[in-house]
Design a protein around this motif. Structure first.
Motif, PDB file in Angstrom:
ATOM      1  N   PRO A   1      13.717 -59.473 -64.067  1.00 33.15           N
ATOM      2  CA  PRO A   1      12.630 -59.334 -63.083  1.00 33.15           C
ATOM      3  C   PRO A   1      11.976 -60.647 -62.686  1.00 33.15           C
ATOM      4  CG  PRO A   1      12.438 -57.672 -64.798  1.00 33.15           C
ATOM      5  CD  PRO A   1      13.488 -58.639 -65.264  1.00 33.15           C
ATOM      6  N   ALA A   2      11.704 -61.534 -63.651  1.00 36.98           N
ATOM      7  CA  ALA A   2      11.051 -62.801 -63.310  1.00 36.98           C
ATOM      8  C   ALA A   2      11.932 -63.639 -62.404  1.00 36.98           C
ATOM      9  CB  ALA A   2      10.692 -63.578 -64.574  1.00 36.98           C
TER      10      ALA A   2
ATOM     11  N   ARG B   1      11.786 -62.240 -58.970  1.00 41.68           N
ATOM     12  CA  ARG B   1      10.554 -62.662 -58.324  1.00 41.68           C
ATOM     13  C   ARG B   1      10.634 -64.107 -57.842  1.00 41.68           C
ATOM     14  NH1 ARG B   1       7.240 -65.209 -61.971  1.00 41.68           N
ATOM     15  NH2 ARG B   1       7.229 -63.350 -63.280  1.00 41.68           N
TER      16      ARG B   1
ATOM     17  N   ALA C   1      11.947 -56.269 -58.725  1.00 44.99           N
ATOM     18  CA  ALA C   1      11.187 -56.824 -59.847  1.00 44.99           C
ATOM     19  C   ALA C   1       9.943 -55.990 -60.129  1.00 44.99           C
ATOM     20  CB  ALA C   1      10.807 -58.270 -59.555  1.00 44.99           C
TER      21      ALA C   1
ATOM     22  N   ASP D   1       7.300 -56.121 -63.140  1.00 44.94           N
ATOM     23  CA  ASP D   1       6.792 -57.481 -62.979  1.00 44.94           C
ATOM     24  C   ASP D   1       5.526 -57.464 -62.124  1.00 44.94           C
ATOM     25  OD1 ASP D   1       7.991 -60.573 -63.180  1.00 44.94           O
ATOM     26  OD2 ASP D   1       6.646 -60.225 -61.495  1.00 44.94           O
TER      27      ASP D   1
END
Length: 286
Positions: free
Chosen positions: A102-103, A106, A132, A137
């Motif tokens: 997810p990071a 992003r 994300a 996130d």
């Protein structure tokens, strides 16, 4: 910014420097870098320099296929390195995003949204932020909410925007609470707006401190409360922001008792400024 979330637990920039150094001594470069990023976000130049010095060992982990390290390194390169590092940041972000991190999704979304290292592609950015955010996130949810606000999503959805902002707040994004307050105040949902302003103000958001002060001053979403108004107008001084002091002076001169002013000063942690207001109020009263 890729908006790397802070590690759990509070502390000063010095605390995060120490946490990072302890982690680095154990070879835990991901924890170290995350701590130093937080210190840097708190204004520590030393923390920012430590992030840069930690890039080589973090890169070694990323090159060994550590997806977490790839995602973190991509964010570091985007936020801390020269523009010449963007192609490398893109490589790591893409690899980790494809693995479903997810990071990284992003960070890659930020790159497509802003055209850094790639051609601007808002549809790709929206897809990455959506993926994300669905994975939990908080900063991706905040970024996607911003796209709803600006009208850059394929379908602009006010209610979805509010849901995303609430998700972001739950994930620790203070600014999302401030934005929620603004959106709700714009449609006269003043009581709910004040709750979000207070959430952000209590976490040090200067704009929300001022908004909370104005709400208490004008009785928006609550009964007028000059003590709470002056409390927040004075509290902004902790952020090096003097926007509220004139409002505090005006209220002090409009009939607040000395006890009320002192209470406001105590709540704000600004007793000396409260005494100054009392002196000015006395002079005004003649």
């Amino acid at each position: 910014m890729s908006d790397t979330p802070a590690p759990s637990g509070g502390g000063s920039a010095t605390d995060f420097i120490e946490r990072g150094q302890q982690a680095a001594a154990k070879g835990d470069w991901k924890t170290a870098v995350t701590a130093w990023i937080t210190g840097s976000n708190a204004g520590s130049l030393e923390s920012a320099n430590l992030v840069l010095t930690a890039a080589p060992p973090l890169k070694a982990q990323a090159d060994e296929g550590d997806v977490d390290a790839q995602a973190l390194l991509a964010g570091v390169m985007l936020d801390f390195f020269h523009e010449s590092a963007l192609p490398t940041a893109l490589t790591y972000a893409t690899a980790a995003a494809r693995a479903g991190h997810p990071a990284a999704q992003r960070t890659l979304g930020v790159m497509y949204r802003t055209g850094r290292g790639v051609e601007t592609d808002v549809r790709q950015a929206e897809a990455l932020f959506t993926a994300a955010a669905k994975a939990g996130d908080a900063y991706a949810a905040f970024n996607l909410a911003g796209m709803h606000i600006t009208g850059d999503t394929q379908v602009r959805d006010h209610n979805q925007c509010l849901r995303l902002l609430r998700q972001a707040v739950s994930g620790g994004v203070t600014e999302a609470a401030a934005v929620l307050g603004d959106l709700l105040a714009a449609v006269d949902k003043d009581a709910e707006a004040l709750n979000w302003y207070l959430h952000a103000a209590q976490r040090g958001h200067a704009g929300s401190m001022f908004a909370a002060g104005c709400s208490y001053r004008d009785g928006l979403g609550t009964a007028p409360d000059p003590v709470q108004a002056v409390r927040w107008f004075l509290a902004i001084l902790d952020k090096g922001n003097g926007d509220g002091i004139h409002e505090a002076i005006r209220l002090a001169k409009q009939g607040m008792s000395e006890e009320q002013i002192r209470t406001a000063g105590q709540l704000a942690g600004r007793p000396s400024e409260a005494e100054m207001l009392i002196s000015m109020a006395r002079q005004h009263g003649g």
